[in-house]
Design a protein around this motif. Structure first.
Motif, PDB file in Angstrom:
ATOM      1  N   GLU A   1      62.086  99.556 -46.403  1.00 15.45           N
ATOM      2  CA  GLU A   1      63.220 100.370 -46.829  1.00 15.45           C
ATOM      3  C   GLU A   1      63.750 101.349 -45.740  1.00 15.45           C
ATOM      4  N   LYS A   2      62.626 102.246 -45.363  1.00 16.75           N
ATOM      5  CA  LYS A   2      63.032 103.035 -44.140  1.00 16.75           C
ATOM      6  C   LYS A   2      63.916 102.420 -42.931  1.00 16.75           C
ATOM      7  N   ASP A   3      62.961 101.327 -42.775  1.00 10.58           N
ATOM      8  CA  ASP A   3      63.644 100.452 -41.308  1.00 10.58           C
ATOM      9  C   ASP A   3      65.257  99.919 -41.621  1.00 10.58           C
ATOM     10  N   ARG A   4      65.273  99.492 -42.658  1.00  9.81           N
ATOM     11  CA  ARG A   4      66.549  98.958 -42.993  1.00  9.81           C
ATOM     12  C   ARG A   4      67.693  99.995 -42.963  1.00  9.81           C
ATOM     13  N   ARG A   5      67.550 101.239 -43.313  1.00  8.26           N
ATOM     14  CA  ARG A   5      68.351 102.282 -43.546  1.00  8.26           C
ATOM     15  C   ARG A   5      68.803 102.464 -41.828  1.00  8.26           C
ATOM     16  N   ARG A   6      67.708 102.747 -41.139  1.00  9.24           N
ATOM     17  CA  ARG A   6      67.898 103.038 -39.828  1.00  9.24           C
ATOM     18  C   ARG A   6      68.829 102.022 -38.941  1.00  9.24           C
ATOM     19  N   TYR A   7      68.152 100.628 -39.296  1.00 11.49           N
ATOM     20  CA  TYR A   7      68.859  99.571 -38.648  1.00 11.49           C
ATOM     21  C   TYR A   7      70.280  99.671 -38.859  1.00 11.49           C
ATOM     22  N   ALA A   8      70.524  99.819 -40.203  1.00 15.73           N
ATOM     23  CA  ALA A   8      72.004  99.841 -40.652  1.00 15.73           C
ATOM     24  C   ALA A   8      72.714 100.983 -40.008  1.00 15.73           C
ATOM     25  N   GLY A   9      72.053 102.175 -39.910  1.00 18.64           N
ATOM     26  CA  GLY A   9      72.710 103.202 -39.272  1.00 18.64           C
ATOM     27  C   GLY A   9      72.976 103.106 -37.691  1.00 18.64           C
ATOM     28  N   ILE A  10      71.956 102.458 -37.150  1.00 22.16           N
ATOM     29  CA  ILE A  10      72.398 102.222 -35.863  1.00 22.16           C
ATOM     30  C   ILE A  10      73.492 101.236 -35.401  1.00 22.16           C
ATOM     31  N   GLU A  11      73.412 100.168 -36.329  1.00 21.73           N
ATOM     32  CA  GLU A  11      74.729  99.254 -36.223  1.00 21.73           C
ATOM     33  C   GLU A  11      75.953  99.735 -36.496  1.00 21.73           C
TER      34      GLU A  11
END
Length: 158
Positions: A21-31
């Motif tokens: 969940e946390k990594d999804r959020r951060r990956y979406a933020g980086i993109e």
């Protein structure tokens, strides 16, 4: 705003679905950060997540310290329902008062006690008499804690 190729979008979706969940959020933020203006909307539609999730990911990524270490937890500590003993410290006394007139035992062994009430009936009596709502598994734990056994008919072999 520049869009990704369809093949890249498919790869991004597959990768996104493997993350926590946390990594999804951060990956979406980086993109979204890479794309600039309109990136939040595009990424939220592409990955199927909420715009607020992407925005929160951007905040988390931009707020990371330069020497950050990996974390073992995905969610914050302290979440979830508290144990019944914490929310109702006097649960044991109230539980025993409910069982007081419905308890039997073995005259030969004082440690053996049982009740003629079902778990559901005990839960209903706790709710009626003491305004404490508990589930049947909690009732089972309380019965075990106070050394109540299940009484069952036994066959005597002739």
């Amino acid at each position: 705003m520049k869009r990704y190729k369809p093949s890249t979008e498919q790869t991004m979706k597959r990768f996104y679905n493997t993350l926590s969940e946390k990594d999804r959020r951060r990956y979406a933020g980086i993109e979204a950060l890479k794309l600039g203006h309109g990136g939040i909307t595009y990424i939220s539609q592409l990955l199927g997540c909420d715009r607020n999730t992407v925005a929160q990911g951007i905040e988390e990524v931009t707020g990371l310290p330069a020497d950050s270490q990996p974390e073992n937890r995905v969610r914050q500590a302290g979440g979830g329902r508290k144990p019944i003993e914490v929310t109702h410290p006097d649960i044991d006394e109230k539980f025993l008062t409910v069982l007081k007139h419905h308890t039997a035992g073995d005259p030969m062994d004082e440690t053996v006690r049982w009740t003629n009430l079902t778990h559901q009936e005990i839960a209903e009596k706790l709710a009626e008499e003491h305004q404490i709502r508990v589930s049947q598994p909690v009732i089972g734990e309380l019965l075990k804690k106070h050394h109540y056994r299940r009484r069952k008919a036994q066959k005597n072999e002739p």
